[in-house]
Design a protein around this motif. Structure first.
Motif, PDB file in Angstrom:
ATOM      1  N   PHE A   1      -5.666   0.895  -3.730  1.00 40.55           N
ATOM      2  CA  PHE A   1      -7.035   0.775  -3.234  1.00 40.55           C
ATOM      3  C   PHE A   1      -8.057   0.534  -4.342  1.00 40.55           C
ATOM      4  N   ASN A   2      -7.596  -0.007  -5.498  1.00 39.62           N
ATOM      5  CA  ASN A   2      -8.511  -0.385  -6.573  1.00 39.62           C
ATOM      6  C   ASN A   2      -9.423   0.778  -6.969  1.00 39.62           C
ATOM      7  N   SER A   3      -8.809   1.938  -7.125  1.00 32.60           N
ATOM      8  CA  SER A   3      -9.556   3.143  -7.472  1.00 32.60           C
ATOM      9  C   SER A   3      -8.984   3.718  -8.770  1.00 32.60           C
ATOM     10  N   THR A   4      -9.283   4.959  -9.067  1.00 30.64           N
ATOM     11  CA  THR A   4      -8.681   5.664 -10.195  1.00 30.64           C
ATOM     12  C   THR A   4      -8.267   7.056  -9.740  1.00 30.64           C
ATOM     13  N   VAL A   5      -7.278   7.615 -10.407  1.00 30.74           N
ATOM     14  CA  VAL A   5      -6.818   8.961 -10.064  1.00 30.74           C
ATOM     15  C   VAL A   5      -7.971   9.948 -10.185  1.00 30.74           C
ATOM     16  N   GLN A   6      -8.727   9.842 -11.279  1.00 31.81           N
ATOM     17  CA  GLN A   6      -9.787  10.817 -11.516  1.00 31.81           C
ATOM     18  C   GLN A   6     -10.892  10.723 -10.469  1.00 31.81           C
ATOM     19  N   SER A   7     -11.264   9.509 -10.060  1.00 41.89           N
ATOM     20  CA  SER A   7     -12.333   9.395  -9.066  1.00 41.89           C
ATOM     21  C   SER A   7     -11.890   9.925  -7.707  1.00 41.89           C
ATOM     22  N   ILE A   8     -10.609   9.745  -7.360  1.00 44.45           N
ATOM     23  CA  ILE A   8     -10.100  10.314  -6.108  1.00 44.45           C
ATOM     24  C   ILE A   8     -10.133  11.836  -6.173  1.00 44.45           C
ATOM     25  N   LYS A   9      -9.714  12.396  -7.314  1.00 42.62           N
ATOM     26  CA  LYS A   9      -9.716  13.853  -7.475  1.00 42.62           C
ATOM     27  C   LYS A   9     -11.141  14.401  -7.411  1.00 42.62           C
ATOM     28  N   THR A  10     -12.053  13.756  -8.106  1.00 43.85           N
ATOM     29  CA  THR A  10     -13.433  14.231  -8.137  1.00 43.85           C
ATOM     30  C   THR A  10     -14.068  14.152  -6.758  1.00 43.85           C
ATOM     31  N   THR A  11     -13.875  13.031  -6.074  1.00 43.65           N
ATOM     32  CA  THR A  11     -14.472  12.838  -4.754  1.00 43.65           C
ATOM     33  C   THR A  11     -13.967  13.854  -3.744  1.00 43.65           C
ATOM     34  N   ASN A  12     -12.682  14.224  -3.866  1.00 40.13           N
ATOM     35  CA  ASN A  12     -12.065  15.123  -2.885  1.00 40.13           C
ATOM     36  C   ASN A  12     -11.930  16.564  -3.401  1.00 40.13           C
ATOM     37  N   HIS A  13     -12.556  16.847  -4.542  1.00 39.30           N
ATOM     38  CA  HIS A  13     -12.562  18.195  -5.115  1.00 39.30           C
ATOM     39  C   HIS A  13     -11.133  18.728  -5.312  1.00 39.30           C
ATOM     40  N   LEU A  14     -10.256  17.887  -5.849  1.00 36.17           N
ATOM     41  CA  LEU A  14      -8.872  18.276  -6.095  1.00 36.17           C
ATOM     42  C   LEU A  14      -8.741  18.856  -7.498  1.00 36.17           C
ATOM     43  N   ASN A  15      -8.048  19.960  -7.598  1.00 35.21           N
ATOM     44  CA  ASN A  15      -7.844  20.605  -8.894  1.00 35.21           C
ATOM     45  C   ASN A  15      -6.538  20.196  -9.570  1.00 35.21           C
TER      46      ASN A  15
ATOM     47  N   MET B   1     -11.485   6.340   4.362  1.00 29.67           N
ATOM     48  CA  MET B   1     -10.755   7.575   4.604  1.00 29.67           C
ATOM     49  C   MET B   1      -9.294   7.208   4.807  1.00 29.67           C
ATOM     50  N   TYR B   2      -8.412   7.979   4.204  1.00 28.75           N
ATOM     51  CA  TYR B   2      -6.986   7.642   4.221  1.00 28.75           C
ATOM     52  C   TYR B   2      -6.173   8.900   4.506  1.00 28.75           C
ATOM     53  N   GLU B   3      -5.157   8.756   5.377  1.00 28.09           N
ATOM     54  CA  GLU B   3      -4.264   9.878   5.670  1.00 28.09           C
ATOM     55  C   GLU B   3      -2.983   9.716   4.857  1.00 28.09           C
ATOM     56  N   VAL B   4      -2.694  10.707   4.040  1.00 25.69           N
ATOM     57  CA  VAL B   4      -1.535  10.677   3.139  1.00 25.69           C
ATOM     58  C   VAL B   4      -0.241  10.651   3.946  1.00 25.69           C
ATOM     59  N   VAL B   5       0.710   9.804   3.509  1.00 25.40           N
ATOM     60  CA  VAL B   5       2.034   9.743   4.132  1.00 25.40           C
ATOM     61  C   VAL B   5       3.077  10.127   3.087  1.00 25.40           C
ATOM     62  N   PRO B   6       4.285  10.504   3.524  1.00 23.87           N
ATOM     63  CA  PRO B   6       5.323  10.897   2.568  1.00 23.87           C
ATOM     64  C   PRO B   6       5.558   9.806   1.529  1.00 23.87           C
ATOM     65  N   GLY B   7       5.691  10.211   0.264  1.00 29.84           N
ATOM     66  CA  GLY B   7       5.914   9.265  -0.833  1.00 29.84           C
ATOM     67  C   GLY B   7       4.650   8.864  -1.559  1.00 29.84           C
ATOM     68  N   ASP B   8       3.492   9.173  -0.986  1.00 31.34           N
ATOM     69  CA  ASP B   8       2.236   8.843  -1.654  1.00 31.34           C
ATOM     70  C   ASP B   8       2.030   9.717  -2.889  1.00 31.34           C
ATOM     71  N   THR B   9       1.431   9.134  -3.908  1.00 33.82           N
ATOM     72  CA  THR B   9       0.930   9.879  -5.062  1.00 33.82           C
ATOM     73  C   THR B   9      -0.486   9.381  -5.338  1.00 33.82           C
ATOM     74  N   LEU B  10      -1.234  10.157  -6.094  1.00 36.15           N
ATOM     75  CA  LEU B  10      -2.588   9.716  -6.424  1.00 36.15           C
ATOM     76  C   LEU B  10      -2.559   8.402  -7.193  1.00 36.15           C
ATOM     77  N   TRP B  11      -1.566   8.258  -8.071  1.00 34.88           N
ATOM     78  CA  TRP B  11      -1.491   7.019  -8.849  1.00 34.88           C
ATOM     79  C   TRP B  11      -1.233   5.827  -7.932  1.00 34.88           C
ATOM     80  N   LYS B  12      -0.299   5.968  -6.978  1.00 39.22           N
ATOM     81  CA  LYS B  12      -0.008   4.877  -6.051  1.00 39.22           C
ATOM     82  C   LYS B  12      -1.249   4.521  -5.236  1.00 39.22           C
ATOM     83  N   LEU B  13      -1.982   5.519  -4.790  1.00 34.31           N
ATOM     84  CA  LEU B  13      -3.180   5.255  -3.994  1.00 34.31           C
ATOM     85  C   LEU B  13      -4.260   4.587  -4.833  1.00 34.31           C
ATOM     86  N   SER B  14      -4.377   5.005  -6.098  1.00 30.31           N
ATOM     87  CA  SER B  14      -5.394   4.399  -6.968  1.00 30.31           C
ATOM     88  C   SER B  14      -5.106   2.923  -7.186  1.00 30.31           C
ATOM     89  N   VAL B  15      -3.830   2.565  -7.323  1.00 30.03           N
ATOM     90  CA  VAL B  15      -3.451   1.164  -7.505  1.00 30.03           C
ATOM     91  C   VAL B  15      -3.662   0.375  -6.211  1.00 30.03           C
TER      92      VAL B  15
END
Length: 336
Positions: free
Chosen positions: A92-106, A76-90
């Motif tokens: 935490f060894n994840s992908t933008v799409q899997s983060i969106k799907t897991t968190n039901h982001l449109n 579980m991660y709390e977003v801080v200013p400057g974060d983007t999904l792409w930065k988080l995917s890099v």
């Protein structure tokens, strides 16, 4: 601003574990170090995932885990200013799409203070086989622990299948074909080699690192074969690398060097005729190491008369070993 892992307690969801999902994380880059008493079901329950997902994320071929082994886990991660999904995917060894799907982001929009569940990406697996890029293999190798001492790396070429049988997407088909031949024709327990490299630069783990290779040397003397193989790892490089046949691709060449260098580093070895051995240097029937004195012995050309300059010990010393040493230095520098 420093990223921080949120310490959220999911008491209703984790009654069985009595541990908060966020509080169980012990590394800011979403890796968990196995401790005494751990097993996969317990770790999966702690991180609100499944045993199967943990195995796919980490390329585990069985339920065996060892104390000190590192596993990637969802956090579980709390977003801080400057974060983007792409930065988080890099990060935490994840992908933008899997983060969106897991968190039901449109959309890709996120905001400071938002709590996201970030799942690591899964590796490509089919049965016991784990297919990886060079970078994924480095992560896999350095996070794993093994129950067997490794003292030498065997270099082979498959001869058949050669480049003509590889179509760019049939990695698992070729692996299962080799396994079928090894089991049904050679009567070995499973596929002989631990690692297989492909023309596109991917590498697959097959036989468990915890089991010695089977049948490479000393085919007519089982006790000699077992002695030779006891501390060995076998690499099969898909292709026929005898001079005049397949010309190794740049991608596979880079993978052969990188994988060999990583294995040297993982197991504390230095490239030499004792630590990186060619199939050509052994009598395949008796198991005698003949090196360049193969006349009168049952020897193969493997890993090929065109393998990194040739298949003699001089070729290995003048060409392959220096390239592996250079690659080890490059990897070490990048890890600093």
């Amino acid at each position: 601003m420093k990223k921080r892992i949120s310490v959220l307690l999911f008491s209703l969801c984790l009654v069985l574990t009595n541990v908060g999902f966020g509080s169980a994380a012990n590394h800011p880059r979403n890796t968990y170090e196995v401790k005494p008493g751990d097993y996969l079901w317990k770790i999966a329950a702690t991180y609100r995932t499944s045993v199967e997902d943990i195995k796919l994320i980490n390329g585990l071929q069985s339920d065996l885990i060892l104390i000190g082994q590192k596993l990637r886990v969802p956090i579980m991660y709390e977003v801080v200013p400057g974060d983007t999904l792409w930065k988080l995917s890099v990060a935490f060894n994840s992908t933008v799409q899997s983060i969106k799907t897991t968190n039901h982001l449109n959309s890709n929009m996120i905001y400071a203070g938002q709590i996201l569940r970030i799942p690591p990406k899964q590796l490509t697996m089919e049965g016991q086989y784990v297919l990886m890029t060079r970078e994924e293999f480095k992560d896999w190798l350095f996070n794993h622990l093994f129950t067997r001492k490794i003292g030498k790396i065997q270099q082979h070429h498959t001869y058949q299948p050669s480049y003509q049988q590889f179509n760019g997407s049939n990695h698992f088909t070729l692996l299962k074909g080799m396994e079928d031949y090894h089991v049904n024709s050679m009567k070995w327990s499973t596929i002989s080699q631990q690692l297989t490299t492909f023309p596109d630069g991917l590498v697959a783990v097959g036989r468990s690192f915890n089991k010695p290779p089977e049948g490479s040397f000393g085919l007519l003397n089982k006790s000699v074969m077992e002695e030779i193989e006891a501390d060995a790892l076998a690499i099969e490089n898909v292709g026929n690398f005898d001079a005049g046949n397949n010309q190794m691709t740049a991608e596979q060449r880079e993978t052969v060097l990188t994988v060999t260098a990583l294995l040297m580093m993982k197991f504390g070895l230095t490239p030499s005729v004792d630590s990186i051995t060619y199939h050509h240097w052994w009598d395949i029937n008796s198991g005698e190491r003949v090196l360049d004195e193969g006349e009168g012995h049952a020897v193969k050309t493997c890993p090929g008369t065109g393998f990194f300059g040739g298949n003699s010990t001089a070729d290995a010393k003048n060409h392959f070993y220096p390239m592996v040493k250079k690659k080890m230095q490059e990897i070490s520098a990048a890890l600093r």
